[in-house]
Design a protein around this motif. Structure first.
Motif, PDB file in Angstrom:
ATOM      1  N   ASP A   1      -2.238 -33.513  -6.130  1.00 40.47           N
ATOM      2  CA  ASP A   1      -3.130 -32.470  -5.197  1.00 40.47           C
ATOM      3  C   ASP A   1      -3.763 -31.240  -6.258  1.00 40.47           C
ATOM      4  N   THR A   2      -4.380 -30.625  -5.879  1.00 39.54           N
ATOM      5  CA  THR A   2      -6.017 -29.723  -6.611  1.00 39.54           C
ATOM      6  C   THR A   2      -6.501 -28.902  -5.191  1.00 39.54           C
ATOM      7  N   ILE A   3      -6.015 -27.735  -6.110  1.00 39.19           N
ATOM      8  CA  ILE A   3      -7.030 -26.482  -5.620  1.00 39.19           C
ATOM      9  C   ILE A   3      -7.638 -25.153  -6.133  1.00 39.19           C
ATOM     10  N   ASP A   4      -8.939 -24.907  -6.194  1.00 32.38           N
ATOM     11  CA  ASP A   4     -10.042 -23.573  -7.215  1.00 32.38           C
ATOM     12  C   ASP A   4      -8.247 -22.663  -7.431  1.00 32.38           C
ATOM     13  N   VAL A   5      -8.377 -22.338  -8.089  1.00 36.26           N
ATOM     14  CA  VAL A   5      -8.617 -21.281  -8.504  1.00 36.26           C
ATOM     15  C   VAL A   5      -8.717 -20.598  -9.770  1.00 36.26           C
ATOM     16  N   GLY A   6      -9.550 -19.499  -9.967  1.00 40.06           N
ATOM     17  CA  GLY A   6     -10.966 -18.767 -10.212  1.00 40.06           C
ATOM     18  C   GLY A   6     -11.051 -17.426 -10.658  1.00 40.06           C
ATOM     19  N   VAL A   7     -11.681 -17.030 -10.995  1.00 43.24           N
ATOM     20  CA  VAL A   7     -12.461 -15.080 -11.156  1.00 43.24           C
ATOM     21  C   VAL A   7     -13.859 -15.200 -10.238  1.00 43.24           C
ATOM     22  N   PRO A   8     -13.355 -14.085  -9.511  1.00 43.72           N
ATOM     23  CA  PRO A   8     -14.495 -13.478  -8.846  1.00 43.72           C
ATOM     24  C   PRO A   8     -15.918 -13.088 -10.263  1.00 43.72           C
ATOM     25  N   VAL A   9     -17.360 -13.701  -9.491  1.00 45.64           N
ATOM     26  CA  VAL A   9     -18.481 -13.155 -10.320  1.00 45.64           C
ATOM     27  C   VAL A   9     -19.554 -12.321  -9.912  1.00 45.64           C
ATOM     28  N   LEU A  10     -20.089 -11.456 -10.015  1.00 46.42           N
ATOM     29  CA  LEU A  10     -20.924 -11.113  -9.545  1.00 46.42           C
ATOM     30  C   LEU A  10     -22.385 -11.684  -9.970  1.00 46.42           C
TER      31      LEU A  10
ATOM     32  N   GLU B   1     -24.610 -12.644 -15.912  1.00 50.52           N
ATOM     33  CA  GLU B   1     -23.397 -12.689 -15.602  1.00 50.52           C
ATOM     34  C   GLU B   1     -22.666 -11.866 -15.529  1.00 50.52           C
ATOM     35  N   VAL B   2     -21.606 -11.071 -14.133  1.00 49.94           N
ATOM     36  CA  VAL B   2     -20.810 -10.067 -14.724  1.00 49.94           C
ATOM     37  C   VAL B   2     -20.085 -10.406 -14.353  1.00 49.94           C
ATOM     38  N   ILE B   3     -18.218 -10.215 -14.953  1.00 49.30           N
ATOM     39  CA  ILE B   3     -16.477 -10.001 -14.486  1.00 49.30           C
ATOM     40  C   ILE B   3     -15.788  -9.211 -14.911  1.00 49.30           C
ATOM     41  N   SER B   4     -14.267  -9.767 -14.126  1.00 51.12           N
ATOM     42  CA  SER B   4     -13.637  -8.356 -14.582  1.00 51.12           C
ATOM     43  C   SER B   4     -13.116  -8.806 -16.153  1.00 51.12           C
ATOM     44  N   LYS B   5     -12.141  -7.632 -17.073  1.00 49.09           N
ATOM     45  CA  LYS B   5     -11.504  -7.908 -17.582  1.00 49.09           C
ATOM     46  C   LYS B   5      -9.737  -8.206 -16.934  1.00 49.09           C
ATOM     47  N   ALA B   6      -9.751  -7.498 -15.998  1.00 46.77           N
ATOM     48  CA  ALA B   6      -7.933  -8.024 -15.071  1.00 46.77           C
ATOM     49  C   ALA B   6      -8.354  -8.836 -14.738  1.00 46.77           C
ATOM     50  N   ASP B   7      -9.282  -9.946 -14.119  1.00 45.49           N
ATOM     51  CA  ASP B   7      -9.514 -10.661 -13.446  1.00 45.49           C
ATOM     52  C   ASP B   7      -8.789 -12.785 -14.134  1.00 45.49           C
ATOM     53  N   ILE B   8      -9.904 -12.177 -15.302  1.00 47.78           N
ATOM     54  CA  ILE B   8      -9.709 -13.001 -16.245  1.00 47.78           C
ATOM     55  C   ILE B   8      -8.470 -13.477 -17.212  1.00 47.78           C
ATOM     56  N   TYR B   9      -7.806 -11.758 -16.835  1.00 48.48           N
ATOM     57  CA  TYR B   9      -6.206 -12.012 -17.353  1.00 48.48           C
ATOM     58  C   TYR B   9      -5.554 -12.266 -16.137  1.00 48.48           C
ATOM     59  N   SER B  10      -5.875 -11.727 -14.944  1.00 47.16           N
ATOM     60  CA  SER B  10      -5.180 -12.540 -13.894  1.00 47.16           C
ATOM     61  C   SER B  10      -5.258 -14.002 -14.010  1.00 47.16           C
ATOM     62  N   LEU B  11      -5.844 -14.714 -14.490  1.00 46.13           N
ATOM     63  CA  LEU B  11      -6.178 -15.987 -13.945  1.00 46.13           C
ATOM     64  C   LEU B  11      -5.396 -16.729 -15.321  1.00 46.13           C
ATOM     65  N   TYR B  12      -5.592 -16.167 -16.727  1.00 51.63           N
ATOM     66  CA  TYR B  12      -4.313 -16.618 -17.718  1.00 51.63           C
ATOM     67  C   TYR B  12      -2.942 -16.403 -17.231  1.00 51.63           C
ATOM     68  N   LYS B  13      -2.356 -15.520 -16.061  1.00 52.22           N
ATOM     69  CA  LYS B  13      -1.802 -15.737 -15.845  1.00 52.22           C
ATOM     70  C   LYS B  13      -0.662 -16.234 -14.926  1.00 52.22           C
ATOM     71  N   ALA B  14      -2.111 -16.416 -13.983  1.00 47.11           N
ATOM     72  CA  ALA B  14      -1.873 -17.932 -12.960  1.00 47.11           C
ATOM     73  C   ALA B  14      -1.753 -18.680 -13.799  1.00 47.11           C
ATOM     74  N   CYS B  15      -2.480 -19.308 -15.037  1.00 49.33           N
ATOM     75  CA  CYS B  15      -2.274 -20.421 -15.856  1.00 49.33           C
ATOM     76  C   CYS B  15      -1.158 -20.847 -16.616  1.00 49.33           C
ATOM     77  N   LEU B  16      -0.920 -19.440 -16.622  1.00 48.08           N
ATOM     78  CA  LEU B  16       0.537 -19.259 -18.079  1.00 48.08           C
ATOM     79  C   LEU B  16       1.794 -20.035 -16.303  1.00 48.08           C
ATOM     80  N   ALA B  17       1.776 -19.284 -15.470  1.00 42.76           N
ATOM     81  CA  ALA B  17       2.796 -19.480 -14.219  1.00 42.76           C
ATOM     82  C   ALA B  17       3.210 -20.688 -14.002  1.00 42.76           C
ATOM     83  N   PHE B  18       1.359 -21.680 -13.790  1.00 40.68           N
ATOM     84  CA  PHE B  18       1.207 -23.056 -13.271  1.00 40.68           C
ATOM     85  C   PHE B  18       2.132 -23.868 -14.580  1.00 40.68           C
ATOM     86  N   CYS B  19       1.781 -23.571 -16.155  1.00 39.05           N
ATOM     87  CA  CYS B  19       1.994 -24.305 -17.037  1.00 39.05           C
ATOM     88  C   CYS B  19       3.493 -24.666 -16.630  1.00 39.05           C
ATOM     89  N   LYS B  20       4.419 -23.126 -16.858  1.00 43.34           N
ATOM     90  CA  LYS B  20       5.873 -22.918 -16.986  1.00 43.34           C
ATOM     91  C   LYS B  20       6.428 -23.480 -15.667  1.00 43.34           C
TER      92      LYS B  20
END
Length: 454
Positions: A419-428, A435-454
């Motif tokens: 089972d696989t799905i794309d989870v990432g960060v929006p990029v301008l 390229e440009v990204i938001s610090k808030a979004d990369i931190y949110s992805l970290y929290k998502a990955c951490l929740a997935f691992c736990k």
């Protein structure tokens, strides 16, 4: 229970402590990114960080046990980080996160060196999807490795230190650019014109027709022991020179080369480092995604199967059962809504800067061609995990239907029965030199990955 979907802005939800965590995480990411311009660089950086976390080299012949922390470097360009948990892998499977660490760039051709009218150049062949007009007139750095006769090896990195020279691709001046202006954007700069200036000083003695080339070759030989034929056995590329920089008065955003997809690789790596050890988890830094995930370092190779098989055999489990009970986040970026190009987005189904980790149920093009289309059951499973752990996330598509399209490694992992799905960060400005990204979004992805691992 909220009846209406309400997209949340991460910064609006953050208190003072969370805001500090977001900005601190951004600083760690920038340091990682500055040392990880290419897939070789990123794999080496991850290896060093893994060693600091107590990870040791992985062997396909070893028998793993709960608590083991291993890393496997595949041909210097692809790394697996493995933390063995206490759960039964036959029933629980492996929690897998895959991000790619190759990015669009300018590779050197096999015979790159030539002189023309008093200048020495390296010819390039672009790698991945680029807009060719974006690459002239920006400072470039040279990264990679050259193999010498007899097995010697030279690592090359020129242009990143402020005292280094940089390299440069010229463009026509506007005074003489009338014909260029009449061309379409895609044809204004040709692929064969992306030749980088690497020298301009002629030798006093030698071939007058190639005096500058001779001087450059002498420099390369003295410093690195290289000959021109050694360049045929090299992996060298030009990437934008310089470090990641904050954007805006408030420093809420980051501009850099290579956000796609190292902005997802860093959070998944940190999540593996920080997880508690209940589940067996694995983070993969993949190569060759930008050209189809091919080769023995891309995700179409069977290396990931070999790693999962080794984990399964360590506990006497059936590898097929382990794979079918495993779950994967294909950690890859998506297009952020850009109001300057409103016509290529569908506003209700697109991800926005500052609104958290991005989820794409599918990518592909047109009628969902060449994509993994995740099941409702798996998306529901992840939603519960994210919301139970306070993860701010959003869901959308890459862009408007028939506006274009793109793909990730998700379909190759799903092809293994996982089972696989794309989870990432929006990029301008995705795939641009910066390229440009938001610090808030990369931190949110970290929290998502951490929740997935736990």
């Amino acid at each position: 229970m909220e009846l209406k979907y309400d997209r949340k802005n991460v910064y609006k939800q953050a208190d003072g402590n969370t805001l500090k965590e977001i900005y601190d995480f951004g600083e760690g990411y920038k340091e990682f990114l500055n040392n990880s311009k290419t897939e070789r660089d990123a794999s080496h950086t991850a290896e060093q960080l893994a060693k600091e976390q107590g990870f040791t080299p992985f062997s396909f012949s070893e028998k793993l046990k709960p608590g083991d922390k291993r890393y496997y470097i595949n041909r210097h360009k692809n790394i697996f980080l493995i933390k063995v948990g206490t759960e039964d892998v036959a029933k629980d499977g492996v929690r897998i996160m895959v991000a790619h660490v190759d990015s669009p760039r300018l590779d050197l051709k096999p015979n790159p060196m030539f002189e023309a009218n008093g200048l020495c150049y390296f010819k390039t062949h672009y790698y991945g999807g680029i807009k060719k007009y974006q690459w002239p007139t920006i400072p470039l750095a040279l990264h990679g490795v050259v193999m010498l006769r007899g097995g010697g090896r030279k690592e090359i990195c020129i242009g990143e230190d402020e005292n280094d020279p940089i390299f440069y691709i010229t463009d026509i001046l506007p005074h003489l650019g009338r014909q260029q202006n009449e061309k379409t954007v895609g044809k204004a700069v040709s692929a064969e014109s992306l030749n980088a200036v690497v020298g301009g000083l002629p030798t006093v003695d030698g071939d007058e027709k190639e005096a500058v080339k001779d001087y450059v070759l002498n420099l390369l030989n003295k410093k690195y022991g290289l000959t021109e034929s050694d360049l045929q056995c090299s992996e060298l590329c030009f990437v934008p020179a310089g470090k990641a920089r904050d954007v805006g008065f408030d420093r809420a955003l980051i501009s850099a080369y290579g956000h796609d997809d190292k902005v997802c690789a860093y959070p998944e790596m940190r999540a593996v480092f920080d997880t508690d050890g209940k589940h067996t988890v694995m983070a993969v830094f993949a190569d060759k995604e930008e050209i189809g995930s091919v080769g023995n370092t891309g995700m179409q190779s069977r290396v990931i199967l070999d790693v999962i098989d080794t984990i399964a055999h360590s506990f006497g489990a059936n590898p097929i059962e382990v794979r079918h009970n495993s779950k994967c986040i294909s950690a890859d970026v998506t297009a952020a809504y850009d109001p300057a190009y409103d016509e290529v987005f569908e506003k209700r189904n697109v991800c926005y800067i500052n609104c958290g980790a991005s989820v794409n149920k599918y990518t592909g093009a047109g009628g969902k061609s060449n994509t993994n289309d995740a099941s409702a059951e798996y998306l529901g499973y992840l939603r519960d995990i994210f919301e139970d752990n306070g993860v701010i996330w959003q869901i959308g598509e890459l862009g408007a239907i028939d506006a274009g399209g793109g793909g990730t490694v998700a379909m190759y992992i799903a092809n293994l029965g996982i089972d696989t799905i794309d989870v990432g960060v929006p990029v301008l400005s995705m795939h641009a030199p910066y390229e440009v990204i938001s610090k808030a979004d990369i931190y949110s992805l970290y929290k998502a990955c951490l929740a997935f691992c736990k």
